[in-house]
Design a protein around this motif. Structure first.
Motif, mmCIF file in Angstrom:
data_model
loop_
_atom_site.group_PDB
_atom_site.id
_atom_site.type_symbol
_atom_site.label_atom_id
_atom_site.label_comp_id
_atom_site.label_asym_id
_atom_site.label_seq_id
_atom_site.Cartn_x
_atom_site.Cartn_y
_atom_site.Cartn_z
ATOM 1 N N ASP A 247 0.841 -1.195 0.000
ATOM 2 C CA ASP A 247 0.000 0.000 0.000
ATOM 3 C C ASP A 247 0.879 1.250 0.000
ATOM 4 O O ASP A 247 1.351 1.688 1.050
ATOM 5 C CB ASP A 247 -0.925 -0.021 1.237
ATOM 6 C CG ASP A 247 -1.887 1.153 1.257
ATOM 7 O OD1 ASP A 247 -1.998 1.857 0.223
ATOM 8 O OD2 ASP A 247 -2.543 1.365 2.301
ATOM 9 N N LYS A 254 1.531 7.894 0.614
ATOM 10 C CA LYS A 254 1.797 7.941 2.055
ATOM 11 C C LYS A 254 3.040 8.776 2.330
ATOM 12 O O LYS A 254 4.063 8.614 1.655
ATOM 13 C CB LYS A 254 2.030 6.526 2.595
ATOM 14 C CG LYS A 254 0.754 5.749 2.777
ATOM 15 C CD LYS A 254 1.003 4.436 3.502
ATOM 16 C CE LYS A 254 -0.273 3.615 3.560
ATOM 17 N NZ LYS A 254 -1.332 4.220 4.384
ATOM 18 N N ASP A 264 0.059 -5.057 4.560
ATOM 19 C CA ASP A 264 -1.332 -4.719 4.257
ATOM 20 C C ASP A 264 -2.122 -5.884 3.648
ATOM 21 O O ASP A 264 -3.278 -5.735 3.268
ATOM 22 C CB ASP A 264 -1.384 -3.486 3.346
ATOM 23 C CG ASP A 264 -2.547 -2.581 3.683
ATOM 24 O OD1 ASP A 264 -3.116 -2.720 4.781
ATOM 25 O OD2 ASP A 264 -2.912 -1.738 2.828
ATOM 26 N N ASP A 323 -5.807 6.314 -0.622
ATOM 27 C CA ASP A 323 -5.190 5.509 0.445
ATOM 28 C C ASP A 323 -6.253 4.760 1.262
ATOM 29 O O ASP A 323 -5.922 3.895 2.066
ATOM 30 C CB ASP A 323 -4.361 6.431 1.358
ATOM 31 C CG ASP A 323 -3.331 5.670 2.165
ATOM 32 O OD1 ASP A 323 -3.151 4.461 1.919
ATOM 33 O OD2 ASP A 323 -2.712 6.283 3.062
ATOM 34 N N GLU A 325 -8.043 2.393 0.345
ATOM 35 C CA GLU A 325 -8.234 1.408 -0.725
ATOM 36 C C GLU A 325 -8.748 0.067 -0.213
ATOM 37 O O GLU A 325 -9.403 -0.667 -0.945
ATOM 38 C CB GLU A 325 -6.919 1.199 -1.496
ATOM 39 C CG GLU A 325 -5.923 0.193 -0.874
ATOM 40 C CD GLU A 325 -5.424 0.572 0.499
ATOM 41 O OE1 GLU A 325 -5.457 1.759 0.858
ATOM 42 O OE2 GLU A 325 -5.006 -0.336 1.259
ATOM 43 N N GLY A 354 -5.388 3.356 10.299
ATOM 44 C CA GLY A 354 -4.481 3.853 11.323
ATOM 45 C C GLY A 354 -5.272 4.202 12.580
ATOM 46 O O GLY A 354 -4.742 4.159 13.695
HETATM 47 N N1 BES Z 1 -3.266 0.110 5.101
HETATM 48 C C1 BES Z 1 -3.694 1.312 5.703
HETATM 49 C C2 BES Z 1 -4.014 1.163 7.195
HETATM 50 C C3 BES Z 1 -2.884 0.734 8.108
HETATM 51 C C4 BES Z 1 -2.310 1.652 8.955
HETATM 52 C C5 BES Z 1 -2.488 -0.570 8.181
HETATM 53 C C6 BES Z 1 -1.309 1.259 9.831
HETATM 54 C C7 BES Z 1 -1.499 -0.979 9.054
HETATM 55 C C8 BES Z 1 -0.916 -0.057 9.880
HETATM 56 C C9 BES Z 1 -4.961 1.820 5.008
HETATM 57 O O1 BES Z 1 -5.119 1.460 3.698
HETATM 58 C C10 BES Z 1 -4.903 3.306 5.053
HETATM 59 O O2 BES Z 1 -4.038 3.863 4.431
HETATM 60 N N2 BES Z 1 -5.811 3.898 5.807
HETATM 61 C C11 BES Z 1 -5.881 5.320 5.935
HETATM 62 C C12 BES Z 1 -7.276 5.713 5.529
HETATM 63 C C13 BES Z 1 -7.484 7.179 5.353
HETATM 64 C C14 BES Z 1 -6.733 7.713 4.167
HETATM 65 C C15 BES Z 1 -8.952 7.423 5.152
HETATM 66 C C16 BES Z 1 -5.647 5.656 7.399
HETATM 67 O O3 BES Z 1 -6.103 4.930 8.255
HETATM 68 O O4 BES Z 1 -4.972 6.653 7.642
#
Ligand code: BES
Ligand code: ZN
Ligand code: ZN
Length: 473
Positions: A247, A254, A264, A323, A325, A354
């Motif tokens: 991701d 990111k 992920d 993000d 996704e 997160g």
């Molecule tokens: N894969 C991430 C979430 C994640 C964060 C997994 C930390 C493992 C450890 C997910 O796809 C993501 O990026 N989420 C974002 C969403 C936001 C952009 C709405 C997040 O949680 O910040």
């Protein structure tokens, strides 16, 4: 690992593992076993301690269990011994199973010993753990019938080791095709059917939300469907695991934490490990699992913020953030599973937000469901083995977070609050009001720090939990 029951230690030479319940540091009665005594001043069975005595051509390893042990700490005690005392296992090894151990404790002990073989250094020159030698045979002494618990403990750990590998191997190895091949090979070996849709077939089927996420990647998306159906089943369970093999965030790239995003696909790895374990244990339940696997990359073909995409369910989705996704691939995974297989219970596992990490840290997954019985059963299964979860609400008060002006729904509220909840509300929208659906946000618990390595690595959260939940149905 092969095992063999022996009646006594007459003539045995090698390493003897002797679990010891805690006595008292001031006890004048020494710990005694096999003609070997240890003064309580140096060892009295305190948890997380051990003591080695070389005598009669044997290495006696007294292992402290403490006064009360839960499943997870017992497992960790034995994982530690296997992982950190590798050198004492190059000879014959005998395990003394305490008469007081119930079958869960025997299972945890064996799981721990097998998990102790795990080595994060996949690409380093290092010697294999002695337990992994094809000829290695663990001997055990027990007054009770522990064969089944021993076999089960080994099966659980074997499935968890597979999950460790899938998560910890790098994303240039574990791409969507790798997951699809793993599923096909494991299905053949353990006995479940596997169907994989590539890009063309996914398009023909209408998995547009899933396909949008993988558009910017050189690696073809793979929609993996697994079906374990032993016949005459009591119940039918459906699983979905988020399979983002990396991701980057996509065009909303990111700016922090990208290096950890090979994890992920930990939801997918948990579902894959669960399929192996359920089939290996020959559980009398039908389990259908879906892993939408793709890579969220940056490219001229990447999907864009403000795109409006379609989904398998026929709902249009406005992309606010590329993000966010995971929910897009899960939406199609859930809809496809529910429409085509109609399982009685559906559970998805995903490293989704997160926000779940911010809320619960690394100790506890976020659970979402509208079904109280399901919540209770999942939580009980997890508590029994040390895979914790805590429930968060799915109240409709959070629904405006995913309401779009241009499409049926949007993938992100745009606000930095209640992220795990709005993500779950998005998923709920694609469950067609299923009466027994649960979502586990495992972002904090799937990949973490512990005493077994210096960098974060897989925990296999979910494999044993979901298997136990199914077993308890
Ligand atoms: N894969 C991430 C979430 C994640 C964060 C997994 C930390 C493992 C450890 C997910 O796809 C993501 O990026 N989420 C974002 C969403 C936001 C952009 C709405 C997040 O949680 O910040
Ligand atoms: Zn993301
Ligand atoms: Zn993600």
């Amino acid at each position: 690992m092969k095992t063999k029951k022996i009646q006594n230690l007459d003539g045995f030479t090698g390493t003897i593992l002797i679990p010891v319940f805690e006595t008292n540091a001031k006890s004048i009665v020494p710990i005694e076993f096999h003609g070997t005594t240890v003064s309580s001043k140096v060892f009295y069975g305190k948890k997380d301690t051990h003591y080695l005595v070389e005598k009669y051509d044997c290495t006696h390893v007294f292992i402290g269990l403490g006064k009360e042990m839960d499943y997870k700490s017992l497992k960790t005690i034995f994982r530690r011994i296997a992982a950190k005392q590798k050198d004492i296992f190059t000879t014959s090894v005998a395990l003394v199973v305490p008469q007081e151990f119930d079958s869960n404790q025997v299972e945890a002990t064996l799981s721990g010993l097998v998990l102790g073989t795990y080595n994060l250094g996949h690409y380093k020159k290092s010697e294999e753990h002695p337990f992994l030698n094809a000829d290695f045979e663990l001997q055990f002494i027990s007054k009770n019938d522990v064969e089944d618990a021993i076999a089960k403990g080994i099966k659980i750990a074997k499935a968890q080791l597979e999950t460790f590998n899938l998560v910890d191997l790098p994303p240039n190895k574990v791409n969507p095709k790798y997951l699809a091949n793993w599923a096909s090979e494991t299905g053949k070996q353990y006995g479940f059917d596997v169907t994989v849709f590539g890009k063309e077939k996914s398009h023909a089927v209408g998995l547009h939300s899933f396909l949008s996420v993988g558009k910017g990647s050189a690696n073809e998306p793979q929609f993996i469907i697994m079906d374990y159906n032993p016949g005459n089943t009591k119940k039918h369970i459906g699983l979905v695991g988020k399979g983002i093999t990396f991701d980057t965030g996509g065009l909303n790239i990111k700016t922090a934490g990208m290096v950890q995003m090979k994890c992920d696909m930990a939801g997918a790895a948990a579902v894959l490990g669960t399929m192996q374990l359920v089939a290996d244990l020959q559980l009398p339940y039908r389990v259908t699992a879906i892993v939408p696997a793709c890579e969220n990359s940056v490219d001229a073909h990447s999907f864009m913020p403000s795109d409006v995409i379609q989904s398998y369910a026929g709902h249009s989705i406005e992309i606010i953030d590329t993000d966010a996704e995971g929910r897009l691939v899960l939406a199609d995974g859930l809809s496809y599973l529910i429409k085509n297989y109609k399982p009685e219970t559906v559970i998805d596992l995903a490293t989704l937000t997160g926000s779940a990490v911010g809320t619960f840290g690394y100790e506890c997954a976020a659970l979402f469901t509208n079904n109280d019985t399901l919540a209770k059963n999942l939580q009980q299964s997890g508590d029994a083995i040390g895979e914790r979860m805590w429930q968060l609400p799915l109240w409709d008060a959070y629904k405006p977070d995913i309401e779009s002006e241009i499409a049926d729904v949007k993938n992100y509220s745009g606000k930095p609050v209640a992220g795990a909840i709005s993500a779950a509300k998005f998923l709920e929208f694609f469950t067609d009001e299923h009466k027994s659906w649960a979502h586990l946000d495992i972002a904090g618990v799937a990949f973490g720090d512990d005493e077994f390595a210096k960098t974060k690595h897989a925990t296999a959260y979910g494999v044993h939990l979901i298997t136990k939940f199914i077993e308890n149905l």
